[in-house]
Design an enzyme around this catalytic site. Structure first.
Site, short mmCIF file in Angstrom:
data_model
loop_
_atom_site.label_atom_id
_atom_site.label_comp_id
_atom_site.label_asym_id
_atom_site.label_seq_id
_atom_site.Cartn_x
_atom_site.Cartn_y
_atom_site.Cartn_z
N SER A 242 1.06 6.56 2.66
CA SER A 242 1.78 7.54 3.49
C SER A 242 3.02 8.08 2.79
CB SER A 242 2.21 6.88 4.80
OG SER A 242 1.11 6.59 5.59
N GLN B 10 0.82 -1.20 0.00
CA GLN B 10 0.00 0.00 0.00
C GLN B 10 0.86 1.26 0.00
OE1 GLN B 10 -1.72 1.29 3.74
NE2 GLN B 10 -3.70 1.61 2.76
N GLU C 245 -10.54 -1.57 6.08
CA GLU C 245 -9.35 -1.88 6.86
C GLU C 245 -9.67 -1.84 8.34
OE1 GLU C 245 -4.79 -0.24 7.47
OE2 GLU C 245 -6.24 1.01 6.44
N ASN D 32 -4.93 6.63 16.43
CA ASN D 32 -6.09 6.65 17.33
C ASN D 32 -6.57 8.08 17.61
OD1 ASN D 32 -5.75 3.92 17.23
ND2 ASN D 32 -5.69 3.61 19.45
N GLU D 33 -5.65 9.04 17.54
CA GLU D 33 -6.07 10.44 17.69
C GLU D 33 -7.00 10.84 16.54
OE1 GLU D 33 -2.83 9.47 17.90
OE2 GLU D 33 -2.70 9.62 20.07
#
Lengths: 399, 376
Positions: free
Chosen positions: A129, A126, A244, A385-386
């Site tokens: 990023s 993938q 995902e 998680n933020e």
């Protein structure tokens, strides 16, 4: 923590269990059980066995080679696989890019890519990023310029998991600099053998190199490898992220880890007694079991809602946060279970190459502290998680 | 208790900080830990020349008679720089045990230690003992000309490079009895001793030691026969404070790295530090560090004046606290660094690993909380 199964579901569980008992190679299960790394060959070997049985793609529609299972059956399957020590199916092909190709790709792309994903003949990675765009994915800068019937791609992708093995990479690239940042993004499938691509491993905290930087220098990508329309990549990527995050909860794997943890806690001693009898340790173990049960409950409710055609909404974000907290909590308890033997660094004992020496400390020890350090990634990847909390604040609370 | 530092103490801390800033930057440290033996003999010699090895050693044994607060100030600086040299093994544990157990032997050995010419390691923990100090099953039996040692010592800090190992063994009692443990001085290259040596996850060195009929002379006995446990406990308590001070230094460095990162890394067009949720978390990290620092030095001040249960309780409190707070700060720092925090090239992960492994050395937070509860 058993969910009451219907007779059909119970029969299905037995069928899966029998299949795993017969077909899962013992050497692979042993590696998984010890937390050792699984080689590419092992992954492919296992995935081809699943493919032969027709069970490689539970998330695909039956007519395209999926299983046609209910959400409960998928859940049972995942759980049985994890408990048996089956390595996880590498998600980039089957779980991630395939649904995008099915929904937004053209017929030629479906015919070309889907069968080779099913058969594990292509290994995908993938390319989302970038060094400057982690959580802020829309700020990505890898540029694709149309030149005749090719895009010419320049830029750098990072955190590219298992790219060193990949035949193909699905990427987000920038095809337009004006307007909202989300609007100029295009979804491209790139052949990793294309000239101009170089893959550089990144060593992580635990001493492994499963992630990579991928440099793209004047890489020519045929326009036929574009998914859907130019500039609509963001929409396709968002569709994929929903997929995902449901799997990221990893209930089955956490159940397997919990079982392993209990096994270790019964033999590791403190004060002459097994640590499972230590009041502090036992309470923490009980709490994580409660957390896991509540996670499983919301996973099941979400899957049932999905099967009834209800929109999934914000649930994946809740599942991602709780799921990764549990995974990290388990790795922490595993590391603490072996006391001072968390300290020795013995990478040769848990890497995928053969190693026949005795480790220092217990046999199950060498992989545990590295697992704890490595698993800090879980609250960072797949939308930190933020970021999940930001999504929830907006979607659920309207803030 | 110690709430202020003397001018001498400030100067000591400053001079160590300056030395380490100059010679022990993150890149230099990485080179050192990856080099021969995993640490630097040159740096060790410089520590000796600067008097740092002598500082915690009593004057009558050729040292400078520093206090536990002085020791903590040194360890805090070592924590900030992630020093990998065998200071804890040789000075905090080895020299202290020799001094407490046997002043006559100390006068003979410790001047060499202070000069950087002799390395020690403390071989006590065993595969099934975890953090219980009385649980020793390594046996010492009397032979014709001395003692014969048999047993397995686990994760001996810098046990690979020690010239002399201080080995605890049973000369009486059984299993976890307090009485019957005796200390022995064993040459690092003794016949019958098998060493499995390894780097540790946090960049230090460790060894598992198998004693298979290791013969030592009658003069190998260090201190009183059968009564070593009081000494071992006292030294372990003080080591907990020293490790906590190292942890405090590592925490402070971690907070500094994280705030720098939050100021420079941009996401969504703004520095990460402009997001309130991240600001609050950075403040929580700093808060933990401040509290741990204060508690650490208060405890260090106590260590030289109290004994028995009071000393044990104080040591367990700071060790439990550094375990919990160090974990919080380390985990948050990696999280706030995002993917970069997961990489080996960033210093933050190395501080995180050291903080977590300080926790598993001489008892983790859970162990010390239970010990505190047991004393109530």
């Amino acid at each position: 923590m058993d969910v009451v199964l219907s007779p059909e579901e119970e029969a299905f569980r037995q069928e899966v269990r029998a299949f795993l008992a017969e077909k899962l190679p013992a050497d692979i299960a042993e590696k998984t059980g010890n937390g050792f790394r699984i080689s590419k060959q092992d992954h492919v070997r296992w995935q081809k066995i699943l493919h032969e049985k027709g069970w490689i793609a539970p998330n695909w529609p039956a007519e395209l080679g999926g299983t046609g299972w209910t959400p409960m059956q998928k859940h049972i399957f995942d759980e049985e696989c994890a408990l048996a020590g089956a390595p996880m199916v590498i998600p980039f092909g089957v779980t991630m890019v395939a649904p995008v190709i099915m929904k937004f790709g053209n017929e030629a792309q479906k015919e070309r890519f889907l069968p080779r994903i099913l058969s594990s003949d292509d290994w995908w990675c993938q390319g989302y990023s970038e060094p400057g765009s982690g959580s802020d994915l829309a700020s990505l800068r890898t540029k694709a310029v149309l030149d005749g019937d090719h895009y010419v791609v320049n830029g750098q992708k990072t955190w590219t998991t298992l790219a060193q093995h990949a035949d193909w990479m699905f990427t987000l690239v920038r095809t337009q600099d004006t307007g909202k940042p989300q609007e100029g993004i295009t979804f491209l499938l790139i052949d990793m053998k294309s000239p101009g691509i170089s893959v550089h491993p990144i060593t992580t905290l635990d001493g492994s190199a499963e992630i990579n930087s991928v440099f793209l220098e004047d890489v020519r990508v045929p326009v036929e490898n574009r998914i859907g329309e130019e500039g609509k990549g963001w929409t396709y990527a968002k569709y994929l992220l929903g997929h995902e995050r449901t799997s990221i909860a990893a209930v089955g794997r956490s159940k397997a880890q919990l079982r392993k943890l209990k096994g270790i806690a019964k033999v590791e001693l403190a004060g002459g007694k097994p640590i499972i009898e230590d009041p502090d340790y036992a309470r923490r173990l009980a709490q994580i079991e409660i957390d896991l049960l509540s996670l499983e409950s919301l996973v099941l409710r979400t899957l049932y809602a999905e099967s009834e055609g209800k929109p999934v909404g914000a649930e994946p974000s809740f599942l991602k946060i709780k799921g990764t907290q549990i995974q990290q909590g388990l790795t922490e308890l595993l590391m603490e279970a072996i006391g001072p033997y968390a300290a020795p660094y013995q990478p040769e004992a848990f890497r995928d190459e053969g190693w026949n020496e005795e480790p220092v400390g217990p046999d199950y020890g060498p992989a545990l502290a590295p697992l704890y350090f490595n698993w800090r990634k879980a609250s960072i990847y797949g939308g930190s998680n933020e970021i999940q909390k930001n999504i929830l604040a907006k979607m659920v609370l309207g803030l | 208790m110690s709430f202020t530092f003397t001018d001498d103490q400030r100067q000591l801390a400053d001079s160590i900080a300056r030395f380490l800033a100059d010679k022990y930057g993150f890149e230099q440290r990485n080179k050192i830990r990856k080099g021969d033996g995993g640490w630097s003999r040159e740096i060790w010699a410089e520590f000796a020349a600067l008097g740092w090895l002598a500082l915690p050693i009593a004057e009558e044994h050729g040292g400078l008679g520093g206090t536990t607060v002085d020791l903590a100030l040194m360890m805090e600086q070592f924590g900030k720089a992630l020093v990998v040299e065998p200071f804890v093994a040789t000075i905090v544990l080895g020299a202290e045990i020799v001094a407490k157990a046997d002043p006559a032997r100390a006068a003979e050995i410790l001047p060499q230690v202070a000069a950087g010419e002799h390395l020690l390691a403390f071989a006590h923990s065993e595969p099934n003992s975890r953090y219980d100090l009385p649980r020793v099953s390594t046996m010492a039996t009397q032979g014709d000309e001395g003692w014969i040692l048999d047993g397995h010592k686990a994760v001996v800090l810098h046990g690979d490079s020690a010239d002399t190992l201080i080995v605890s063994a049973r000369t009486g009692g059984r299993d976890d009895e307090r009485d019957g443990i005796t200390l022995f001085l064993v040459p690092g290259d003794a016949e019958g001793l098998t060493k499995k040596t390894y780097p540790t996850i946090d960049g230090m060195r460790g060894a598992d030691l198998e004693f298979d009929g290791v013969r030592v002379g009658p003069d190998a006995v260090l201190g009183e026969m059968g009564h070593a446990l009081d000494i071992v406990e006292g030294v372990a308590d003080r080591a907990c404070v020293a490790l906590a001070a190292e942890g405090v230094g590592a925490m402070q460095a971690t907070v500094d790295l994280t705030t720098d990162y939050l100021k420079t890394r941009t996401q969504f067009g703004k520095p990460l530090g402009s997001f309130q949720v991240l600001q609050h978390r950075a403040v929580d990290m700093l808060s933990e560090t401040r509290f741990a620092h204060a508690l650490c030095y208060r405890t260090a001040g106590l260590m030289d004046t109290v004994g028995g249960v009071e000393r044990a309780r104080a040591a367990s409190i700071i060790k439990a606290e550094i375990g919990r707070a160090g974990k919080m700060v380390g985990e948050e720092a990696v999280q706030l660094h995002g993917g970069m925090g997961m990489t080996d090239e960033m210093a933050v992960g190395h501080y995180f690993k050291r903080l977590r492994l300080i926790d598993v050395t001489f008892g983790n937070a859970g162990h010390h909380l239970s010990r505190i509860v047991g004393m109530a």
